[in-house]
Design a protein around this motif. Sequence first.
Motif, PDB file in Angstrom:
ATOM      1  N   GLU A 191       1.779  18.857 -15.032  1.00  0.00           N
ATOM      2  CA  GLU A 191       3.176  18.803 -15.470  1.00  0.00           C
ATOM      3  C   GLU A 191       3.610  20.087 -16.185  1.00  0.00           C
ATOM      4  O   GLU A 191       4.799  20.400 -16.243  1.00  0.00           O
ATOM      5  CB  GLU A 191       3.378  17.617 -16.424  1.00  0.00           C
ATOM      6  CG  GLU A 191       3.209  16.253 -15.776  1.00  0.00           C
ATOM      7  CD  GLU A 191       1.747  15.872 -15.576  1.00  0.00           C
ATOM      8  OE1 GLU A 191       1.478  14.938 -14.787  1.00  0.00           O
ATOM      9  OE2 GLU A 191       0.873  16.518 -16.202  1.00  0.00           O
ATOM     10  N   LEU A 192       2.644  20.829 -16.731  1.00  0.00           N
ATOM     11  CA  LEU A 192       2.966  22.024 -17.499  1.00  0.00           C
ATOM     12  C   LEU A 192       2.883  23.315 -16.687  1.00  0.00           C
ATOM     13  O   LEU A 192       3.196  24.385 -17.208  1.00  0.00           O
ATOM     14  CB  LEU A 192       2.014  22.141 -18.698  1.00  0.00           C
ATOM     15  CG  LEU A 192       2.206  21.137 -19.835  1.00  0.00           C
ATOM     16  CD1 LEU A 192       1.133  21.330 -20.899  1.00  0.00           C
ATOM     17  CD2 LEU A 192       3.591  21.288 -20.460  1.00  0.00           C
ATOM     18  N   LEU A 193       2.444  23.234 -15.443  1.00  0.00           N
ATOM     19  CA  LEU A 193       2.197  24.455 -14.675  1.00  0.00           C
ATOM     20  C   LEU A 193       3.439  25.325 -14.568  1.00  0.00           C
ATOM     21  O   LEU A 193       3.393  26.532 -14.807  1.00  0.00           O
ATOM     22  CB  LEU A 193       1.669  24.106 -13.275  1.00  0.00           C
ATOM     23  CG  LEU A 193       0.244  23.547 -13.216  1.00  0.00           C
ATOM     24  CD1 LEU A 193      -0.134  23.201 -11.783  1.00  0.00           C
ATOM     25  CD2 LEU A 193      -0.757  24.549 -13.787  1.00  0.00           C
ATOM     26  N   ASN A 194       4.553  24.735 -14.210  1.00  0.00           N
ATOM     27  CA  ASN A 194       5.773  25.525 -14.048  1.00  0.00           C
ATOM     28  C   ASN A 194       6.227  26.122 -15.378  1.00  0.00           C
ATOM     29  O   ASN A 194       6.581  27.302 -15.452  1.00  0.00           O
ATOM     30  CB  ASN A 194       6.882  24.664 -13.450  1.00  0.00           C
ATOM     31  CG  ASN A 194       8.121  25.468 -13.132  1.00  0.00           C
ATOM     32  OD1 ASN A 194       8.087  26.393 -12.322  1.00  0.00           O
ATOM     33  ND2 ASN A 194       9.233  25.120 -13.769  1.00  0.00           N
ATOM     34  N   ARG A 195       6.185  25.330 -16.419  1.00  0.00           N
ATOM     35  CA  ARG A 195       6.600  25.783 -17.750  1.00  0.00           C
ATOM     36  C   ARG A 195       5.735  26.947 -18.234  1.00  0.00           C
ATOM     37  O   ARG A 195       6.234  27.890 -18.866  1.00  0.00           O
ATOM     38  CB  ARG A 195       6.495  24.603 -18.729  1.00  0.00           C
ATOM     39  CG  ARG A 195       6.825  24.922 -20.187  1.00  0.00           C
ATOM     40  CD  ARG A 195       6.529  23.689 -21.047  1.00  0.00           C
ATOM     41  NE  ARG A 195       6.748  23.937 -22.461  1.00  0.00           N
ATOM     42  CZ  ARG A 195       7.824  23.581 -23.137  1.00  0.00           C
ATOM     43  NH1 ARG A 195       8.813  22.981 -22.528  1.00  0.00           N
ATOM     44  NH2 ARG A 195       7.921  23.819 -24.439  1.00  0.00           N
ATOM     45  N   LEU A 196       4.426  26.899 -17.909  1.00  0.00           N
ATOM     46  CA  LEU A 196       3.491  27.905 -18.403  1.00  0.00           C
ATOM     47  C   LEU A 196       3.134  28.950 -17.350  1.00  0.00           C
ATOM     48  O   LEU A 196       2.185  29.713 -17.515  1.00  0.00           O
ATOM     49  CB  LEU A 196       2.224  27.216 -18.932  1.00  0.00           C
ATOM     50  CG  LEU A 196       2.465  26.248 -20.100  1.00  0.00           C
ATOM     51  CD1 LEU A 196       1.161  25.627 -20.555  1.00  0.00           C
ATOM     52  CD2 LEU A 196       3.153  26.946 -21.270  1.00  0.00           C
ATOM     53  N   LEU A 197       3.883  28.983 -16.251  1.00  0.00           N
ATOM     54  CA  LEU A 197       3.823  30.065 -15.255  1.00  0.00           C
ATOM     55  C   LEU A 197       2.515  30.110 -14.482  1.00  0.00           C
ATOM     56  O   LEU A 197       2.048  31.183 -14.094  1.00  0.00           O
ATOM     57  CB  LEU A 197       4.079  31.422 -15.927  1.00  0.00           C
ATOM     58  CG  LEU A 197       5.321  31.516 -16.813  1.00  0.00           C
ATOM     59  CD1 LEU A 197       5.422  32.896 -17.437  1.00  0.00           C
ATOM     60  CD2 LEU A 197       6.580  31.204 -16.026  1.00  0.00           C
ATOM     61  N   PHE A 198       1.923  28.963 -14.229  1.00  0.00           N
ATOM     62  CA  PHE A 198       0.704  28.888 -13.420  1.00  0.00           C
ATOM     63  C   PHE A 198       0.987  28.113 -12.143  1.00  0.00           C
ATOM     64  O   PHE A 198       1.874  27.255 -12.099  1.00  0.00           O
ATOM     65  CB  PHE A 198      -0.428  28.213 -14.205  1.00  0.00           C
ATOM     66  CG  PHE A 198      -1.358  29.186 -14.884  1.00  0.00           C
ATOM     67  CD1 PHE A 198      -2.670  29.330 -14.459  1.00  0.00           C
ATOM     68  CD2 PHE A 198      -0.908  29.978 -15.928  1.00  0.00           C
ATOM     69  CE1 PHE A 198      -3.522  30.238 -15.072  1.00  0.00           C
ATOM     70  CE2 PHE A 198      -1.745  30.892 -16.542  1.00  0.00           C
ATOM     71  CZ  PHE A 198      -3.066  31.015 -16.116  1.00  0.00           C
ATOM     72  N   ASP A 199       0.212  28.435 -11.099  1.00  0.00           N
ATOM     73  CA  ASP A 199       0.324  27.726  -9.830  1.00  0.00           C
ATOM     74  C   ASP A 199      -0.786  26.700  -9.650  1.00  0.00           C
ATOM     75  O   ASP A 199      -0.704  25.827  -8.797  1.00  0.00           O
ATOM     76  CB  ASP A 199       0.268  28.714  -8.655  1.00  0.00           C
ATOM     77  CG  ASP A 199       1.433  29.682  -8.684  1.00  0.00           C
ATOM     78  OD1 ASP A 199       2.576  29.211  -8.758  1.00  0.00           O
ATOM     79  OD2 ASP A 199       1.198  30.899  -8.653  1.00  0.00           O
ATOM     80  N   ASP A 200      -1.855  26.839 -10.436  1.00  0.00           N
ATOM     81  CA  ASP A 200      -3.011  25.961 -10.300  1.00  0.00           C
ATOM     82  C   ASP A 200      -3.768  25.967 -11.624  1.00  0.00           C
ATOM     83  O   ASP A 200      -3.456  26.765 -12.527  1.00  0.00           O
ATOM     84  CB  ASP A 200      -3.908  26.445  -9.153  1.00  0.00           C
ATOM     85  CG  ASP A 200      -4.835  25.353  -8.629  1.00  0.00           C
ATOM     86  OD1 ASP A 200      -4.855  24.257  -9.221  1.00  0.00           O
ATOM     87  OD2 ASP A 200      -5.540  25.615  -7.631  1.00  0.00           O
ATOM     88  N   ILE A 201      -4.764  25.115 -11.737  1.00  0.00           N
ATOM     89  CA  ILE A 201      -5.541  24.997 -12.969  1.00  0.00           C
ATOM     90  C   ILE A 201      -6.938  25.559 -12.738  1.00  0.00           C
ATOM     91  O   ILE A 201      -7.734  24.979 -11.993  1.00  0.00           O
ATOM     92  CB  ILE A 201      -5.631  23.532 -13.426  1.00  0.00           C
ATOM     93  CG1 ILE A 201      -4.228  22.965 -13.671  1.00  0.00           C
ATOM     94  CG2 ILE A 201      -6.485  23.426 -14.696  1.00  0.00           C
ATOM     95  CD1 ILE A 201      -4.210  21.480 -13.982  1.00  0.00           C
ATOM     96  N   PRO A 202      -7.266  26.700 -13.335  1.00  0.00           N
ATOM     97  CA  PRO A 202      -8.621  27.247 -13.186  1.00  0.00           C
ATOM     98  C   PRO A 202      -9.652  26.356 -13.882  1.00  0.00           C
ATOM     99  O   PRO A 202      -9.341  25.658 -14.853  1.00  0.00           O
ATOM    100  CB  PRO A 202      -8.536  28.610 -13.876  1.00  0.00           C
ATOM    101  CG  PRO A 202      -7.073  28.919 -13.988  1.00  0.00           C
ATOM    102  CD  PRO A 202      -6.397  27.595 -14.117  1.00  0.00           C
TER     103      PRO A 202
END
Length: 426
Positions: free
Chosen positions: A50-61
Amino acid sequence: METKVLRRDSEVTSENGTSKTALNVTSEIGKLKTVLLHRPGQEIENLTPELLNRLLFDDIPYLKIAQQEHDAFADILRNKGVEVLYLENLAAESLYDTDTKLNFISEFIDEAKVESPALKEALTEYFLRLSNKDMIDKMMAGVRKEELKDYKRFSLYDQVNDSYPFICDPMPNLYFTRDPFATIGNGITLNHMRTETRNRETIFAKYIFRCHPRFKDCNIPLWFDRDENTSIEGGDELILNKETLAIGISQRTDSASIEKVCRKLFCKGNSFKTILAFQIPVSRAFMHLDTVFTMVDYDKFTVHPEIEGPLVVYEITKDKDSSSGLKVVKQNIELEEVLEKYLGRKITLIRCGGGDKIHAAREQWNDGSNTLAIAPGEVVVYSRNHVTNKLLEEYGVKLNIMPSSELSRGRGGPRCMSMPLWRENL
């Protein structure tokens, strides 16, 4: 025009009594001597879908593997004689007295957009109970609401925002140390980032260069200040040689910011004479100028095929007779032509993915054009960009290949993950 400086004295005295400036970067390829990194930490573990867009990520490393990859990156640099400094350590070492620490905490909380006075007080007390290093790590990781166990949420602000899991958001982009500030010559641009989530990152650099024992007594000019209302990011700033900079007008950098840098840089009387403002597509894949081309040798660049041109490039020089103090000349020009013009030599462009449409798109997405030069003709690259890497070797470029399955998920390569503080002059 007056150029801000972070403190006073122009030199740092070494143990043997000789003097040196604290920063020195006059090219992209001079032998790298000192670099600033950030080892990914718990901020990665606080990423959620849910936070990816807000925190400028496309995926979770996957943090464990990302740290292993980052350690391999640092080891490559150390084995080449590079001094590796860590952002988190320098920031902690900068808070040497209570007043400095309190000022830092207050500024951090304000920029984290904590509005409740009672919550600000509780958060300040929470941070003060931690050691400097633990506090910096926690600020970077983000503060979850359950970590302030004794805080009672009575205010309207607290109750309305009760469903959001964080008091202070995590800062997962910090391992891209290229962007919050950029070393140019013996000074820096202390950047105003495009997005609120990344602009908080520049607080650490502000206190490092103002307060850290290594830098606080040095005359470090500010070519740009984070308090400006226009944005610029370090990934758009490339030093082609001691007289020429390239800065991207991009998704993250405004043309007005480039003019501000020009006015300060040209007034200082240093070696830089020309800034080339490259207008590049506004898109995620072309986020910064260094995602579409980087310098790997005196006469060689990696490039994304779509950036070759014709391009709109603005040549900016000093003009004392102009009301703005600048002369701006618009050019429609091929990338190869503009580089040859200002570098004064025949240039070879090495196309990401070999120019193949499929390979180029895939490897550009994983920063195949984003290399870190550690000496002329020697670079650090991601292992996964095998088509581009093979081509670089065929052109005689020496490769230091690092693992990249998890770090690449943040959409940044070896150049993005490093901020040179000292390079030997060419």
